[in-house]
Design a protein around this motif. Sequence first.
Motif, PDB file in Angstrom:
ATOM      1  N   PRO A   1     102.961  30.784  13.122  1.00 40.39           N
ATOM      2  CA  PRO A   1     102.287  31.985  13.645  1.00 40.39           C
ATOM      3  C   PRO A   1     101.087  31.631  14.521  1.00 40.39           C
ATOM      4  O   PRO A   1     100.323  30.714  14.216  1.00 40.39           O
ATOM      5  N   ALA A   2     100.941  32.347  15.612  1.00 46.37           N
ATOM      6  CA  ALA A   2      99.878  32.078  16.579  1.00 46.37           C
ATOM      7  C   ALA A   2      98.535  32.578  16.076  1.00 46.37           C
ATOM      8  O   ALA A   2      98.421  33.689  15.561  1.00 46.37           O
ATOM      9  N   ALA A   3      97.514  31.760  16.256  1.00 44.40           N
ATOM     10  CA  ALA A   3      96.146  32.120  15.878  1.00 44.40           C
ATOM     11  C   ALA A   3      95.490  32.920  17.012  1.00 44.40           C
ATOM     12  O   ALA A   3      95.997  32.965  18.144  1.00 44.40           O
TER      13      ALA A   3
ATOM     14  N   MET B   1     101.671  32.922  28.376  1.00 42.92           N
ATOM     15  CA  MET B   1     102.175  32.474  27.079  1.00 42.92           C
ATOM     16  C   MET B   1     102.827  31.094  27.195  1.00 42.92           C
ATOM     17  O   MET B   1     102.716  30.278  26.278  1.00 42.92           O
ATOM     18  N   GLN B   2     103.492  30.824  28.318  1.00 44.14           N
ATOM     19  CA  GLN B   2     104.078  29.502  28.523  1.00 44.14           C
ATOM     20  C   GLN B   2     102.992  28.442  28.541  1.00 44.14           C
ATOM     21  O   GLN B   2     103.146  27.374  27.953  1.00 44.14           O
ATOM     22  N   THR B   3     101.885  28.757  29.219  1.00 39.28           N
ATOM     23  CA  THR B   3     100.769  27.815  29.312  1.00 39.28           C
ATOM     24  C   THR B   3     100.197  27.498  27.934  1.00 39.28           C
ATOM     25  O   THR B   3      99.854  26.344  27.651  1.00 39.28           O
ATOM     26  N   TRP B   4     100.112  28.495  27.075  1.00 35.39           N
ATOM     27  CA  TRP B   4      99.542  28.324  25.740  1.00 35.39           C
ATOM     28  C   TRP B   4     100.617  28.054  24.676  1.00 35.39           C
ATOM     29  O   TRP B   4     100.317  28.055  23.487  1.00 35.39           O
ATOM     30  N   ARG B   5     101.869  27.833  25.115  1.00 38.55           N
ATOM     31  CA  ARG B   5     102.999  27.532  24.224  1.00 38.55           C
ATOM     32  C   ARG B   5     103.208  28.621  23.173  1.00 38.55           C
ATOM     33  O   ARG B   5     103.414  28.338  21.998  1.00 38.55           O
ATOM     34  N   LEU B   6     103.176  29.876  23.607  1.00 40.41           N
ATOM     35  CA  LEU B   6     103.420  31.005  22.715  1.00 40.41           C
ATOM     36  C   LEU B   6     104.748  31.659  23.070  1.00 40.41           C
ATOM     37  O   LEU B   6     105.186  31.613  24.221  1.00 40.41           O
ATOM     38  N   ARG B   7     105.351  32.293  22.080  1.00 35.87           N
ATOM     39  CA  ARG B   7     106.587  33.040  22.321  1.00 35.87           C
ATOM     40  C   ARG B   7     106.618  34.252  21.406  1.00 35.87           C
ATOM     41  O   ARG B   7     106.225  34.178  20.248  1.00 35.87           O
ATOM     42  N   VAL B   8     107.104  35.375  21.949  1.00 35.37           N
ATOM     43  CA  VAL B   8     107.337  36.572  21.154  1.00 35.37           C
ATOM     44  C   VAL B   8     108.820  36.588  20.822  1.00 35.37           C
ATOM     45  O   VAL B   8     109.662  36.367  21.688  1.00 35.37           O
ATOM     46  N   GLN B   9     109.119  36.845  19.559  1.00 35.33           N
ATOM     47  CA  GLN B   9     110.512  36.864  19.116  1.00 35.33           C
ATOM     48  C   GLN B   9     110.664  37.860  17.982  1.00 35.33           C
ATOM     49  O   GLN B   9     109.684  38.308  17.406  1.00 35.33           O
ATOM     50  N   THR B  10     111.909  38.200  17.689  1.00 32.21           N
ATOM     51  CA  THR B  10     112.158  39.056  16.533  1.00 32.21           C
ATOM     52  C   THR B  10     111.886  38.233  15.282  1.00 32.21           C
ATOM     53  O   THR B  10     111.758  37.007  15.332  1.00 32.21           O
TER      54      THR B  10
ATOM     55  N   VAL C   1     104.654  33.365  18.003  1.00 29.29           N
ATOM     56  CA  VAL C   1     104.652  32.040  17.399  1.00 29.29           C
ATOM     57  C   VAL C   1     104.204  31.000  18.420  1.00 29.29           C
ATOM     58  O   VAL C   1     104.293  31.205  19.630  1.00 29.29           O
ATOM     59  N   VAL C   2     103.755  29.873  17.889  1.00 31.85           N
ATOM     60  CA  VAL C   2     103.386  28.717  18.703  1.00 31.85           C
ATOM     61  C   VAL C   2     104.571  27.775  18.723  1.00 31.85           C
ATOM     62  O   VAL C   2     105.167  27.478  17.677  1.00 31.85           O
ATOM     63  N   LEU C   3     104.902  27.282  19.913  1.00 31.49           N
ATOM     64  CA  LEU C   3     105.974  26.315  20.050  1.00 31.49           C
ATOM     65  C   LEU C   3     105.396  24.895  19.969  1.00 31.49           C
ATOM     66  O   LEU C   3     104.266  24.656  20.402  1.00 31.49           O
ATOM     67  N   PRO C   4     106.140  23.953  19.438  1.00 32.26           N
ATOM     68  CA  PRO C   4     105.637  22.587  19.353  1.00 32.26           C
ATOM     69  C   PRO C   4     105.532  21.959  20.744  1.00 32.26           C
ATOM     70  O   PRO C   4     106.199  22.394  21.690  1.00 32.26           O
ATOM     71  N   LYS C   5     104.723  20.915  20.850  1.00 37.85           N
ATOM     72  CA  LYS C   5     104.639  20.172  22.115  1.00 37.85           C
ATOM     73  C   LYS C   5     105.970  19.482  22.359  1.00 37.85           C
ATOM     74  O   LYS C   5     106.652  19.074  21.419  1.00 37.85           O
ATOM     75  N   ARG C   6     106.301  19.328  23.619  1.00 36.52           N
ATOM     76  CA  ARG C   6     107.571  18.688  23.951  1.00 36.52           C
ATOM     77  C   ARG C   6     107.496  17.200  23.796  1.00 36.52           C
ATOM     78  O   ARG C   6     106.547  16.570  23.946  1.00 36.52           O
TER      79      ARG C   6
END
Length: 157
Positions: free
Chosen positions: A14-16, A92-101, A152-157
């Motif tokens: 979960p994103a802070a 959101m891409q820059t901060w590695r965030l994604r909205v999802q169900t 949510v936060v996505l992991p670093k690639r």
Amino acid sequence: MVQRRLTQLDSTWPAALPRRLGAMIYDGFLVAAIWIGITVAHVAFFRFVLGQNAEEIGVGALEVWSLRVLLVLSAIAFFTFSWTRGGMTLGMQTWRLRVQTVDGYTITPLQSVVRCLTAWLSLAALGLGYWWVLFDGERRSWPDIASNTRTVVLPKR
């Protein structure tokens, strides 16, 4: 529109609040740029297509309300397009965030519109809808709760 199953579901969290605010500021600049373009086109339409004098533009209710409606609809379209397509705006891409169900799919257009409308309400309440992330056990904001989605936060690639 067909919802797509998203990837990296096991490695997200979960994103802070700070990360969300960073993405919101970034996206705010993008929306402002879109609004500037729409405003220029709107003024040009009334000036050159309808032939109004420069002093008359923006005075009447038609000019004012049509611009307001265009600005709101363009913001909703920007977010709906981004969120339903891949779950991310450019900020959101820059901060590695994604909205999802909740179960890991892209969100629907209806969920996106609910998120947008709740976001306006959250900001109008002095940001309380976003400060809510600090108190919710699952780090959900009002837009997350109202639309039954997760940021949510996505992991670093």
